[in-house]
Design a protein around this motif. Structure first.
Motif, PDB file in Angstrom:
ATOM      1  N   LYS A  41       0.849  -1.167   0.058  1.00  0.00           N
ATOM      2  CA  LYS A  41      -0.090   0.178   0.127  1.00  0.00           C
ATOM      3  C   LYS A  41       0.912   1.340   0.017  1.00  0.00           C
ATOM      4  O   LYS A  41       0.604   2.082  -0.693  1.00  0.00           O
ATOM      5  CB  LYS A  41      -0.953   0.147   1.094  1.00  0.00           C
ATOM      6  N   VAL A  44       2.185   1.967  -3.387  1.00  0.00           N
ATOM      7  CA  VAL A  44       1.164   2.449  -4.214  1.00  0.00           C
ATOM      8  C   VAL A  44       0.886   4.059  -3.920  1.00  0.00           C
ATOM      9  O   VAL A  44       0.591   4.805  -4.816  1.00  0.00           O
ATOM     10  CB  VAL A  44      -0.383   1.827  -4.178  1.00  0.00           C
ATOM     11  N   LEU A  51      -1.413   0.726  -9.757  1.00  0.00           N
ATOM     12  CA  LEU A  51      -2.671  -0.408 -10.032  1.00  0.00           C
ATOM     13  C   LEU A  51      -3.468  -0.156 -11.279  1.00  0.00           C
ATOM     14  O   LEU A  51      -3.550   0.918 -11.618  1.00  0.00           O
ATOM     15  CB  LEU A  51      -3.344  -0.456  -8.675  1.00  0.00           C
ATOM     16  N   PHE A  55      -8.563  -2.229 -10.701  1.00  0.00           N
ATOM     17  CA  PHE A  55      -8.158  -3.071  -9.505  1.00  0.00           C
ATOM     18  C   PHE A  55      -9.230  -3.006  -8.366  1.00  0.00           C
ATOM     19  O   PHE A  55      -9.470  -1.753  -8.033  1.00  0.00           O
ATOM     20  CB  PHE A  55      -6.675  -2.785  -9.002  1.00  0.00           C
ATOM     21  N   GLN A  57     -10.421  -1.909  -4.777  1.00  0.00           N
ATOM     22  CA  GLN A  57     -10.040  -0.897  -3.768  1.00  0.00           C
ATOM     23  C   GLN A  57     -10.414  -1.287  -2.389  1.00  0.00           C
ATOM     24  O   GLN A  57     -10.098  -0.520  -1.558  1.00  0.00           O
ATOM     25  CB  GLN A  57     -10.602   0.288  -3.987  1.00  0.00           C
TER      26      GLN A  57
END
Length: 58
Positions: A41, A44, A51, A55, A57
């Motif tokens: 995370k 990201v 992503l 994708f 969430q």
């Protein structure tokens, strides 16, 4: 936090002892998986990993 990740009660976690020596073996695997998810995370959030738009969430 450990209670939330493992699904165990606070009393159960407390019974593992201060060094968690009496915990079940699978607990370390669950905590490692949670750590890996958190690290992913962060990648990201920093834009290091992107992503695909479809994708999930959750």
């Amino acid at each position: 936090m450990i209670v939330q990740v493992t699904g165990n009660s606070p009393k159960t976690v407390k019974d593992w002892g201060t060094d968690f020596g009496r915990r079940l073996k699978y607990i370390t695997r669950i905590l490692r998986q949670a750590d890996l998810i958190n690290q992913f995370k962060q990648l990201v959030v920093k834009g290091i990993v992107i992503l695909p738009p479809d994708f999930p969430q959750d």
